[in-house]
Design a protein around this motif. Structure first.
Motif, PDB file in Angstrom:
ATOM      1  N   ALA A  49       0.843  -1.188   0.000  1.00 34.21           N
ATOM      2  CA  ALA A  49       0.000   0.000   0.000  1.00 34.21           C
ATOM      3  C   ALA A  49       0.878   1.238   0.000  1.00 34.21           C
ATOM      4  CB  ALA A  49      -0.913  -0.007   1.230  1.00 34.21           C
ATOM      5  N   GLY A  50       0.248   2.381  -0.259  1.00 34.63           N
ATOM      6  CA  GLY A  50       0.976   3.640  -0.256  1.00 34.63           C
ATOM      7  C   GLY A  50       1.402   4.057  -1.646  1.00 34.63           C
ATOM      8  N   ARG A  51       1.946   5.254  -1.749  1.00 33.59           N
ATOM      9  CA  ARG A  51       2.312   5.811  -3.052  1.00 33.59           C
ATOM     10  C   ARG A  51       3.463   5.066  -3.710  1.00 33.59           C
ATOM     11  NH1 ARG A  51       3.775  11.796  -2.641  1.00 33.59           N
ATOM     12  NH2 ARG A  51       1.828  11.859  -1.463  1.00 33.59           N
ATOM     13  N   LEU A 129       9.547   4.044  11.090  1.00 33.56           N
ATOM     14  CA  LEU A 129       9.840   2.614  11.018  1.00 33.56           C
ATOM     15  C   LEU A 129       9.882   2.167   9.562  1.00 33.56           C
ATOM     16  CD1 LEU A 129       7.471   1.298  13.845  1.00 33.56           C
ATOM     17  CD2 LEU A 129       9.805   2.204  14.035  1.00 33.56           C
ATOM     18  N   ALA A 130      10.847   1.332   9.236  1.00 30.48           N
ATOM     19  CA  ALA A 130      11.033   0.921   7.843  1.00 30.48           C
ATOM     20  C   ALA A 130       9.984  -0.053   7.359  1.00 30.48           C
ATOM     21  CB  ALA A 130      12.426   0.313   7.664  1.00 30.48           C
ATOM     22  N   ASP A 131       9.128  -0.547   8.254  1.00 28.23           N
ATOM     23  CA  ASP A 131       8.054  -1.436   7.803  1.00 28.23           C
ATOM     24  C   ASP A 131       6.698  -0.726   7.797  1.00 28.23           C
ATOM     25  OD1 ASP A 131       7.688  -1.255  10.529  1.00 28.23           O
ATOM     26  OD2 ASP A 131       7.601  -3.413  10.898  1.00 28.23           O
ATOM     27  N   MET A 132       6.734   0.622   7.707  1.00 25.35           N
ATOM     28  CA  MET A 132       5.512   1.417   7.598  1.00 25.35           C
ATOM     29  C   MET A 132       5.583   2.213   6.298  1.00 25.35           C
ATOM     30  SD  MET A 132       4.676   2.573  11.525  1.00 25.35           S
ATOM     31  CE  MET A 132       3.023   3.103  11.064  1.00 25.35           C
ATOM     32  N   PRO A 133       5.182   1.599   5.168  1.00 27.40           N
ATOM     33  CA  PRO A 133       5.457   2.184   3.857  1.00 27.40           C
ATOM     34  C   PRO A 133       4.414   3.165   3.333  1.00 27.40           C
ATOM     35  CG  PRO A 133       4.423   0.057   3.571  1.00 27.40           C
ATOM     36  CD  PRO A 133       4.596   0.254   5.062  1.00 27.40           C
ATOM     37  N   ALA A 134       3.322   3.364   4.080  1.00 29.23           N
ATOM     38  CA  ALA A 134       2.201   4.118   3.519  1.00 29.23           C
ATOM     39  C   ALA A 134       1.981   5.476   4.179  1.00 29.23           C
ATOM     40  CB  ALA A 134       0.920   3.290   3.607  1.00 29.23           C
ATOM     41  N   HIS A 195       2.758  15.881  21.592  1.00 32.98           N
ATOM     42  CA  HIS A 195       1.737  16.766  21.047  1.00 32.98           C
ATOM     43  C   HIS A 195       0.990  16.012  19.948  1.00 32.98           C
ATOM     44  CE1 HIS A 195      -0.242  20.251  19.384  1.00 32.98           C
ATOM     45  NE2 HIS A 195       0.313  20.021  18.211  1.00 32.98           N
ATOM     46  N   ARG A 196      -0.315  16.107  19.961  1.00 32.65           N
ATOM     47  CA  ARG A 196      -1.153  15.392  19.008  1.00 32.65           C
ATOM     48  C   ARG A 196      -1.188  16.136  17.673  1.00 32.65           C
ATOM     49  NH1 ARG A 196      -6.162  12.101  19.684  1.00 32.65           N
ATOM     50  NH2 ARG A 196      -5.588  12.120  21.881  1.00 32.65           N
ATOM     51  N   VAL A 197      -0.703  15.480  16.620  1.00 34.68           N
ATOM     52  CA  VAL A 197      -0.759  16.027  15.263  1.00 34.68           C
ATOM     53  C   VAL A 197      -1.803  15.210  14.505  1.00 34.68           C
ATOM     54  CG1 VAL A 197       0.520  16.487  13.148  1.00 34.68           C
ATOM     55  CG2 VAL A 197       1.664  16.718  15.369  1.00 34.68           C
ATOM     56  N   SER A 198      -2.989  15.764  14.358  1.00 34.93           N
ATOM     57  CA  SER A 198      -4.079  15.029  13.720  1.00 34.93           C
ATOM     58  C   SER A 198      -3.913  15.029  12.209  1.00 34.93           C
ATOM     59  CB  SER A 198      -5.421  15.664  14.090  1.00 34.93           C
ATOM     60  OG  SER A 198      -5.656  15.536  15.483  1.00 34.93           O
ATOM     61  N   VAL A 199      -3.977  13.840  11.613  1.00 36.15           N
ATOM     62  CA  VAL A 199      -3.830  13.709  10.158  1.00 36.15           C
ATOM     63  C   VAL A 199      -4.941  12.820   9.618  1.00 36.15           C
ATOM     64  CG1 VAL A 199      -1.325  14.051  10.227  1.00 36.15           C
ATOM     65  CG2 VAL A 199      -2.253  11.730  10.355  1.00 36.15           C
ATOM     66  N   ALA A 200      -5.307  13.048   8.375  1.00 36.40           N
ATOM     67  CA  ALA A 200      -6.305  12.204   7.706  1.00 36.40           C
ATOM     68  C   ALA A 200      -5.575  11.173   6.852  1.00 36.40           C
ATOM     69  CB  ALA A 200      -7.228  13.065   6.854  1.00 36.40           C
ATOM     70  N   ASP A 201      -4.756  10.368   7.498  1.00 37.59           N
ATOM     71  CA  ASP A 201      -3.825   9.476   6.802  1.00 37.59           C
ATOM     72  C   ASP A 201      -3.751   8.157   7.559  1.00 37.59           C
ATOM     73  OD1 ASP A 201      -1.675   8.203   5.607  1.00 37.59           O
ATOM     74  OD2 ASP A 201      -0.172   9.652   6.262  1.00 37.59           O
ATOM     75  N   ARG A 202      -4.468   7.147   7.061  1.00 29.77           N
ATOM     76  CA  ARG A 202      -4.452   5.842   7.725  1.00 29.77           C
ATOM     77  C   ARG A 202      -3.077   5.182   7.673  1.00 29.77           C
ATOM     78  NH1 ARG A 202      -9.278   3.463   9.039  1.00 29.77           N
ATOM     79  NH2 ARG A 202     -11.170   4.551   8.342  1.00 29.77           N
ATOM     80  N   GLY A 203      -2.228   5.646   6.773  1.00 27.85           N
ATOM     81  CA  GLY A 203      -0.901   5.069   6.665  1.00 27.85           C
ATOM     82  C   GLY A 203      -0.069   5.215   7.921  1.00 27.85           C
ATOM     83  N   VAL A 204      -0.411   6.166   8.791  1.00 28.78           N
ATOM     84  CA  VAL A 204       0.370   6.348  10.024  1.00 28.78           C
ATOM     85  C   VAL A 204       0.150   5.192  10.993  1.00 28.78           C
ATOM     86  CG1 VAL A 204       0.276   8.852   9.765  1.00 28.78           C
ATOM     87  CG2 VAL A 204      -1.370   7.721  11.288  1.00 28.78           C
ATOM     88  N   LEU A 205      -0.849   4.332  10.702  1.00 25.20           N
ATOM     89  CA  LEU A 205      -1.144   3.179  11.559  1.00 25.20           C
ATOM     90  C   LEU A 205      -0.737   1.854  10.936  1.00 25.20           C
ATOM     91  CD1 LEU A 205      -4.761   4.141  12.717  1.00 25.20           C
ATOM     92  CD2 LEU A 205      -2.593   4.665  13.863  1.00 25.20           C
ATOM     93  N   LEU A 206      -0.397   1.845   9.651  1.00 23.20           N
ATOM     94  CA  LEU A 206      -0.161   0.581   8.927  1.00 23.20           C
ATOM     95  C   LEU A 206       1.241   0.059   9.213  1.00 23.20           C
ATOM     96  CD1 LEU A 206      -1.263  -1.513   6.930  1.00 23.20           C
ATOM     97  CD2 LEU A 206      -0.268  -0.130   5.087  1.00 23.20           C
ATOM     98  N   ASP A 207       1.329  -0.813  10.230  1.00 22.79           N
ATOM     99  CA  ASP A 207       2.588  -1.423  10.649  1.00 22.79           C
ATOM    100  C   ASP A 207       2.503  -2.902  10.307  1.00 22.79           C
ATOM    101  OD1 ASP A 207       4.932  -2.165  11.840  1.00 22.79           O
ATOM    102  OD2 ASP A 207       4.431  -1.424  13.830  1.00 22.79           O
ATOM    103  N   LEU A 208       3.412  -3.389   9.472  1.00 20.47           N
ATOM    104  CA  LEU A 208       3.293  -4.732   8.898  1.00 20.47           C
ATOM    105  C   LEU A 208       4.244  -5.698   9.611  1.00 20.47           C
ATOM    106  CD1 LEU A 208       3.240  -3.455   5.234  1.00 20.47           C
ATOM    107  CD2 LEU A 208       1.285  -4.183   6.599  1.00 20.47           C
TER     108      LEU A 208
END
Length: 218
Positions: A49-51, A129-134, A195-208
């Motif tokens: 996943a990801g660009r 982390l190198a296993d979070m590509p998105a 500090h909470r940086v809110s993003v509309a990016d599910r990729g910040v959670l995709l840890d494989l």
């Protein structure tokens, strides 16, 4: 007396003095949950996943970080087998500087400390982390901006869930450089909540972590 985390460190491409915020890509794990036999290096598996979908996980993660930061240091193990040699080559070709951590087997905290020690002149660090590509480069830039705005720690949040990357200013150098073991920066974040940086990016959670996780994310 215990040796510092970067004992035996080797730096490829040199690490000049810096007063900037530096990206640190943690790429020294072997992914035991992914392949307990050790025959397949997870970081060389194609990103689902990801660009940068389709390229090796570590390369996709590095590219995202490099699009957001001028200097990215990848913490890696020594290149003592073909998989590690390929990983080193991919990261170097992408534009990363390599920090070779001889004690990477001790865990993520030791690797993080190694990267911070190797870039001690930095104004701060964004840890990925190198296993979070998105993760979108915009999410990384938002964490960088929070550090520039004066927060000592910052992290990307998707909704109520904290993800990556996580940023730290140089005010926390002593704590970060003393980390060890496999808990990463958890102890620092306990005392210095990000500090909470809110993003509309599910990729910040995709840890494989596992082959099933890799397939489920496609």
């Amino acid at each position: 007396m215990d040796l510092p985390a970067c004992a035996g460190i080797g730096c490829v491409n040199g690490l000049p003095g810096m007063d900037e915020i530096v990206g640190i890509l943690l790429a020294a794990g072997v992914g035991q949950r992914f392949d307990p036999s050790g025959r397949r290096l997870k970081l060389l598996e194609p990103a689902p996943a990801g660009r940068h979908s389709g390229v090796p996980l570590a390369l996709a993660s590095a590219r995202n970080l490099l699009q957001a930061l001028d200097t990215v240091c990848a913490v890696v193990r020594p290149a003592d087998d073909a998989s590690q040699q390929r990983l080193h080559a991919l990261l170097l070709d992408a534009g990363c500087r390599l920090v070779i951590c001889e004690r990477a087997h001790e865990g993520m905290g030791t690797s993080l400390a190694c990267g911070v020690q190797a870039t001690a002149a930095a104004a701060g660090w964004v840890i990925a982390l190198a296993d979070m590509p998105a993760i979108e480069p915009g999410s990384i830039r938002a964490v960088v901006q929070a550090l520039r705005d004066g927060y000592d720690t910052a992290a990307a949040f998707f909704g109520e869930r904290r993800g990556h990357p996580v940023g730290f200013t140089s005010a926390l150098y002593a704590e970060l450089s003393a980390l060890s073991g496999d808990d990463g920066a958890r102890s620092v974040l306990t005392h210095q909540p990000p500090h909470r940086v809110s993003v509309a990016d599910r990729g910040v959670l995709l840890d494989l972590d596992t082959p099933d996780g890799l397939r489920a994310s496609i």
